[in-house]
Design a protein around this motif. Sequence first.
Motif, PDB file in Angstrom:
ATOM      1  N   THR A   1      19.853   1.544  -0.076  1.00 26.13           N
ATOM      2  CA  THR A   1      18.989   2.723  -0.252  1.00 26.13           C
ATOM      3  C   THR A   1      17.804   2.654   0.713  1.00 26.13           C
ATOM      4  OG1 THR A   1      17.767   1.586  -1.993  1.00 26.13           O
ATOM      5  CG2 THR A   1      19.519   3.086  -2.694  1.00 26.13           C
ATOM      6  N   PHE A   2      17.324   3.820   1.080  1.00 23.47           N
ATOM      7  CA  PHE A   2      16.073   3.890   1.850  1.00 23.47           C
ATOM      8  C   PHE A   2      14.909   3.612   0.908  1.00 23.47           C
ATOM      9  CE2 PHE A   2      18.926   6.556   4.417  1.00 23.47           C
ATOM     10  CZ  PHE A   2      18.719   5.988   5.663  1.00 23.47           C
ATOM     11  N   HIS A   3      13.754   3.331   1.493  1.00 23.07           N
ATOM     12  CA  HIS A   3      12.579   3.008   0.673  1.00 23.07           C
ATOM     13  C   HIS A   3      12.129   4.180  -0.190  1.00 23.07           C
ATOM     14  CE1 HIS A   3      11.724   0.026   4.161  1.00 23.07           C
ATOM     15  NE2 HIS A   3      12.602  -0.464   3.311  1.00 23.07           N
ATOM     16  N   ASP A   4      12.559   5.390   0.163  1.00 22.60           N
ATOM     17  CA  ASP A   4      12.197   6.543  -0.667  1.00 22.60           C
ATOM     18  C   ASP A   4      13.228   6.783  -1.769  1.00 22.60           C
ATOM     19  OD1 ASP A   4      14.314   7.491   0.804  1.00 22.60           O
ATOM     20  OD2 ASP A   4      13.200   9.056   1.831  1.00 22.60           O
ATOM     21  N   GLY A   5      14.190   5.861  -1.894  1.00 21.25           N
ATOM     22  CA  GLY A   5      15.170   5.938  -2.976  1.00 21.25           C
ATOM     23  C   GLY A   5      16.419   6.712  -2.631  1.00 21.25           C
TER      24      GLY A   5
ATOM     25  N   PRO B   1      17.435   2.304  15.172  1.00 19.08           N
ATOM     26  CA  PRO B   1      17.276   2.126  13.720  1.00 19.08           C
ATOM     27  C   PRO B   1      17.521   3.422  12.941  1.00 19.08           C
ATOM     28  CG  PRO B   1      15.505   1.035  14.868  1.00 19.08           C
ATOM     29  CD  PRO B   1      16.241   1.845  15.895  1.00 19.08           C
ATOM     30  N   ILE B   2      17.994   3.241  11.719  1.00 23.51           N
ATOM     31  CA  ILE B   2      18.322   4.399  10.889  1.00 23.51           C
ATOM     32  C   ILE B   2      17.168   4.665   9.919  1.00 23.51           C
ATOM     33  CG2 ILE B   2      20.014   5.388   9.290  1.00 23.51           C
ATOM     34  CD1 ILE B   2      21.159   4.718  12.074  1.00 23.51           C
ATOM     35  N   ALA B   3      16.600   5.860  10.050  1.00 23.41           N
ATOM     36  CA  ALA B   3      15.473   6.257   9.199  1.00 23.41           C
ATOM     37  C   ALA B   3      15.966   7.230   8.128  1.00 23.41           C
ATOM     38  CB  ALA B   3      14.391   6.909  10.046  1.00 23.41           C
ATOM     39  N   SER B   4      15.172   7.380   7.094  1.00 27.98           N
ATOM     40  CA  SER B   4      15.555   8.270   5.996  1.00 27.98           C
ATOM     41  C   SER B   4      15.554   9.730   6.455  1.00 27.98           C
ATOM     42  CB  SER B   4      14.572   8.105   4.841  1.00 27.98           C
ATOM     43  OG  SER B   4      14.607   9.245   4.008  1.00 27.98           O
ATOM     44  N   PRO B   5      16.700  10.414   6.370  1.00 31.09           N
ATOM     45  CA  PRO B   5      16.718  11.835   6.759  1.00 31.09           C
ATOM     46  C   PRO B   5      15.758  12.666   5.919  1.00 31.09           C
ATOM     47  CG  PRO B   5      18.949  10.979   6.549  1.00 31.09           C
ATOM     48  CD  PRO B   5      18.044   9.920   6.013  1.00 31.09           C
ATOM     49  N   THR B   6      15.631  12.318   4.644  1.00 27.11           N
ATOM     50  CA  THR B   6      14.716  13.080   3.778  1.00 27.11           C
ATOM     51  C   THR B   6      13.289  12.962   4.291  1.00 27.11           C
ATOM     52  OG1 THR B   6      16.154  12.516   1.934  1.00 27.11           O
ATOM     53  CG2 THR B   6      13.985  13.388   1.378  1.00 27.11           C
ATOM     54  N   ALA B   7      12.895  11.730   4.633  1.00 28.95           N
ATOM     55  CA  ALA B   7      11.527  11.528   5.142  1.00 28.95           C
ATOM     56  C   ALA B   7      11.325  12.300   6.439  1.00 28.95           C
ATOM     57  CB  ALA B   7      11.271  10.042   5.356  1.00 28.95           C
ATOM     58  N   LEU B   8      12.330  12.280   7.305  1.00 27.34           N
ATOM     59  CA  LEU B   8      12.203  12.992   8.583  1.00 27.34           C
ATOM     60  C   LEU B   8      12.086  14.501   8.351  1.00 27.34           C
ATOM     61  CD1 LEU B   8      14.774  10.939  10.667  1.00 27.34           C
ATOM     62  CD2 LEU B   8      12.373  11.268  11.278  1.00 27.34           C
ATOM     63  N   GLN B   9      12.880  15.002   7.430  1.00 28.52           N
ATOM     64  CA  GLN B   9      12.814  16.449   7.153  1.00 28.52           C
ATOM     65  C   GLN B   9      11.466  16.838   6.550  1.00 28.52           C
ATOM     66  OE1 GLN B   9      16.344  16.443   4.814  1.00 28.52           O
ATOM     67  NE2 GLN B   9      17.626  17.310   6.426  1.00 28.52           N
ATOM     68  N   ASN B  10      10.916  15.925   5.758  1.00 30.51           N
ATOM     69  CA  ASN B  10       9.628  16.230   5.115  1.00 30.51           C
ATOM     70  C   ASN B  10       8.437  16.023   6.043  1.00 30.51           C
ATOM     71  OD1 ASN B  10      10.955  16.830   2.786  1.00 30.51           O
ATOM     72  ND2 ASN B  10      10.633  14.829   1.840  1.00 30.51           N
TER      73      ASN B  10
ATOM     74  N   GLY C   1      12.539   3.252   6.044  1.00 32.64           N
ATOM     75  CA  GLY C   1      13.806   2.680   6.497  1.00 32.64           C
ATOM     76  C   GLY C   1      14.535   2.038   5.338  1.00 32.64           C
ATOM     77  N   THR C   2      15.427   1.108   5.685  1.00 36.30           N
ATOM     78  CA  THR C   2      16.196   0.403   4.643  1.00 36.30           C
ATOM     79  C   THR C   2      15.876  -1.093   4.646  1.00 36.30           C
ATOM     80  OG1 THR C   2      17.989  -0.035   6.196  1.00 36.30           O
ATOM     81  CG2 THR C   2      18.170   1.973   4.869  1.00 36.30           C
ATOM     82  N   GLY C   3      14.916  -1.518   5.461  1.00 34.93           N
ATOM     83  CA  GLY C   3      14.689  -2.948   5.700  1.00 34.93           C
ATOM     84  C   GLY C   3      14.051  -3.678   4.534  1.00 34.93           C
ATOM     85  N   PRO C   4      13.829  -4.979   4.699  1.00 33.08           N
ATOM     86  CA  PRO C   4      13.321  -5.812   3.599  1.00 33.08           C
ATOM     87  C   PRO C   4      11.877  -5.511   3.211  1.00 33.08           C
ATOM     88  CG  PRO C   4      13.519  -7.090   5.625  1.00 33.08           C
ATOM     89  CD  PRO C   4      14.161  -5.777   5.890  1.00 33.08           C
ATOM     90  N   TYR C   5      11.149  -4.823   4.058  1.00 36.41           N
ATOM     91  CA  TYR C   5       9.753  -4.492   3.726  1.00 36.41           C
ATOM     92  C   TYR C   5       9.530  -2.995   3.845  1.00 36.41           C
ATOM     93  CZ  TYR C   5       8.624  -9.416   3.651  1.00 36.41           C
ATOM     94  OH  TYR C   5       8.585 -10.737   3.308  1.00 36.41           O
ATOM     95  N   GLN C   6       8.721  -2.460   2.944  1.00 36.86           N
ATOM     96  CA  GLN C   6       8.398  -1.038   3.026  1.00 36.86           C
ATOM     97  C   GLN C   6       6.922  -0.849   3.348  1.00 36.86           C
ATOM     98  OE1 GLN C   6       8.667   1.243  -0.654  1.00 36.86           O
ATOM     99  NE2 GLN C   6       8.537  -0.640  -1.848  1.00 36.86           N
ATOM    100  N   PHE C   7       6.683   0.298   3.909  1.00 38.14           N
ATOM    101  CA  PHE C   7       5.348   0.632   4.405  1.00 38.14           C
ATOM    102  C   PHE C   7       4.372   0.887   3.247  1.00 38.14           C
ATOM    103  CE2 PHE C   7       2.452   4.114   5.678  1.00 38.14           C
ATOM    104  CZ  PHE C   7       1.783   3.496   6.712  1.00 38.14           C
ATOM    105  N   VAL C   8       3.143   0.376   3.406  1.00 38.11           N
ATOM    106  CA  VAL C   8       2.099   0.666   2.424  1.00 38.11           C
ATOM    107  C   VAL C   8       1.012   1.531   3.057  1.00 38.11           C
ATOM    108  CG1 VAL C   8       0.309  -0.317   0.934  1.00 38.11           C
ATOM    109  CG2 VAL C   8       2.518  -1.470   1.157  1.00 38.11           C
ATOM    110  N   VAL C   9       0.410   1.013   4.119  1.00 35.52           N
ATOM    111  CA  VAL C   9      -0.693   1.763   4.711  1.00 35.52           C
ATOM    112  C   VAL C   9      -0.911   1.316   6.157  1.00 35.52           C
ATOM    113  CG1 VAL C   9      -2.543   0.156   4.011  1.00 35.52           C
ATOM    114  CG2 VAL C   9      -3.064   2.579   4.238  1.00 35.52           C
ATOM    115  N   TRP C  10      -1.412   2.201   6.971  1.00 37.29           N
ATOM    116  CA  TRP C  10      -1.780   1.876   8.350  1.00 37.29           C
ATOM    117  C   TRP C  10      -3.238   2.266   8.546  1.00 37.29           C
ATOM    118  CZ3 TRP C  10       0.913   4.391  13.229  1.00 37.29           C
ATOM    119  CH2 TRP C  10       0.340   3.844  14.397  1.00 37.29           C
ATOM    120  N   ASP C  11      -4.098   1.266   8.654  1.00 32.95           N
ATOM    121  CA  ASP C  11      -5.496   1.520   9.001  1.00 32.95           C
ATOM    122  C   ASP C  11      -5.564   1.450  10.519  1.00 32.95           C
ATOM    123  OD1 ASP C  11      -6.357   1.527   6.295  1.00 32.95           O
ATOM    124  OD2 ASP C  11      -6.236  -0.655   6.295  1.00 32.95           O
TER     125      ASP C  11
END
Lengths: 338, 518
Positions: B104-108, B175-184, B195-205
């Motif tokens: 699954t992608f990080h957005d489920g 790399p394969i990104a979530s189509p839903t995230a791209l559409q949104n 993405g689908t990787g072992p770590y998901q994004f939290v924040v970018w300062d």
Amino acid sequence: MLLYFIKRLLMLIPVLFFVSVLVFLIMRVFSPDPAAIVLGQGATMEKMEAWREQMGLNRPLVEQYLDYMYNVLHGDFGISYFSNTPVTSELLSRLPATIELAVIAIVIASIVGVAFGIISAVKKNSIIDNLTMTTALIGVSMPVFWLGMLLIIVFSGWLHLVPSGGRIDSLMRPYDGTGFYFYDTMVSGDYEAFFNALQHAILPAVTLAGYSMAIITRMTRSAMLDVLHQDYIRTAKAKGLSSFKVIFKHAFRNALLPIVTVIGLQFGSLLSGAVLTETVFAWPGIGAYSVQCILRSDFPVIQSVVLIVAFIFVMVNLAVDLLYAALDPRVKYSQENA
Amino acid sequence: MNFSKTKVLAAAVAVMFTAAAVDASAALSRKPQDNLIYASANDPLGLDPALVDDNESGKINCNIYESLLRFEDDSTNVVPELAESYTVSEDGLTYTFKLRQGVTFHDGTPFNAEAVKFNIVRQLPENATAKMSYASMVYGDVADVNVIDDYTIAITLKAPSTPFLHNIAMMYAAPIASPTALQNSDNNISEHPVGTGPYQFVVWDKGQQVILTRYENYWGEPGATANLIFRTMPETSARVVALNNGEIDATDGIDANVIPEIEQAGNIVQSTTGMSTQYMFFNCDPKKSSITKDRAVRVAIAQAINVPEMVQSLYKGYDKPATTFLPETLPGFSPDVKPVTYDPEAAKKAFAELGVKHLTIMTYSGARIYNTVGGQVLAEAVQGYLNQAGVEVDVVVYDWATYKNKLITDDFDLGFIGWNGDNGDPDNFLSLMASDDPINNQGLWFNQEYRDLVAQGIKLPDGEERNAVYAKAEQVMADDVGILPLSHPTILAAVRPNVTNFSIHPIGLTFMRHVGKQ
């Protein structure tokens, strides 16, 4: 007063227009073509041409400028060539860091600079005066980059008293808030994070304050010396007033106008970003970012930064002018003399 | 404005910002053992792998995203990742991938063949934006993408291309990104990567840090550390102090000068043989007046420069002197290629006979990833050797952006640049010098035999025959002195002694899934 304020605000229009034309022309005429840098290792002549076309860089300059200004007036500062994100978002995420650092630095510079300047003027030609003026001279002459590295090596590397860089420990970062870490951590009651942010700010703020402190010290000394030689000061002393009252009530208040002016100017320049300090201390503000963007010819970002900095400068100067009226009863911004 | 109004305004502003803030991060642990802090010199350009080409972005993205294939841990051999297996049709045109299920992608949202197709179609020539600088390399030859079932997809190429499998293992475009995230996000997830990787994004300062947290529904072995923090610290010396103080756990972008300080503090320096080459090119553009169009002049210049000595002196033994364009870690590299070697007397004699008294070097001012001492220092070193051979040399220095433009427009004799390998395929290097594009073949050196060999190599399957073709191409380039290879840089990084399993991949990325803290 209100009319004066409105007039000054209206004067912003020609200033910002002139600045926008100037920076637009400088970027377009003197900066290198960004296409090869934007497209990086995957660039080809064909891709570069397609990119220029897509960005509208092949259109006549006047058309590009009008288009840019139309978007700016509608609140759209464009998209960064490099990050592909709105310039507004890039700048808003960095402005709080720059403002926090500038405020702390100007507070330090003002308190220490004014105090040193007064002492120096009162004790003119004494050892204290010579020491203060020598320190001020060093403060003006010392390269910020060198001073910053020196402070990091001594206070962080050797003494381990403060962190070497950044705004706050990554783990303490406030997640909900305005981006102003001091405010956010106070509001959330996270005092551990507040003091952590304070520790991080000490070295960059002192480094940044150094130059302004020296300027304020010299200006305060000079203004105080002028006032201290006035007849009314001699009269006040002759009346038997205490030294404290003579210095602070009669002399300092009358010397304030040039001091406030120089503090205002220094604050304006600190807000426009402290390039070297931000780079040395990994302080994520607008100064270091602007330089990166200049080196990469990221036109939309540079144009916006310059406009915003010009706006800040004008507003700080306006605030200083308005402060004059509060400090000196003779200054009135009435309809007649506005 | 009275006090109550001020309070109301402040509260309104606070509420406004609070509403926009990231929520998922509130529970991140502050325990040091749960957080690994990795400092680099630059902020990433963005976190959408289709839109970036810089290493700083790649280092973060490779922990968020995955591709159908990936490189092995210590080489550029490809192995399945989001694909479980693949087959190649006999004509070499159709690649059929069996996809991993339960990902699954990080957005489920589920990972499946449609998601793969979405990512490819997004970057096909008719859809790609100009900023997708790797799209044409990875997907430019794609003729058709066919979803066979939920977990099977076939990609058909216009012509056989051996590098294709390497290309789809890269961290740019592939790399394969979530189509839903791209559409949104209007086809741009630079600030909200999914993405689908072992770590998901939290924040970018921005300008400060990117924080990732372990993805609990990851299909494979979970990340060893709960949170990864990629900090931006531009100054090398500040990073070294921070590492020695324990403020950060790892850093890269260090040079040989700071290694003793790092080791004295008990930290560990790691070096990886990189996949890049720094070289000097000669202006062979027929439209320009440079005398380096003459092979004899190029040979004399190569004879005048003691490359091993210069590289040893400039890079203190960490970078390797180059004899070929291909780094030795790549297939096709041959130790048997014989370049023109240092012979100062022969150079002096040749310059006198050819009447060469003056040359112009154009270079860049700052350091590059393949040249830690900077372009000007390198140019001055070459200037010294040429002076000894009786040739006066002007060194013209520009900032990097200006330099890249001047290479196209200005007259010069010699210049410097480097190439960081993208995919571990020899064509990725050697095709540059077979190009008519001055962005890739900066000196516009032309040799038909070389071009024929490179064109032959791209169609051959991996193996001895292909390697032999590339070795021959290298010898042709060496004989004609198309370029002068200078060095193969070593990638240096340093970690705290309690950091485990940290390593830099030869392509310069850091896969952090197994990296932990004791």
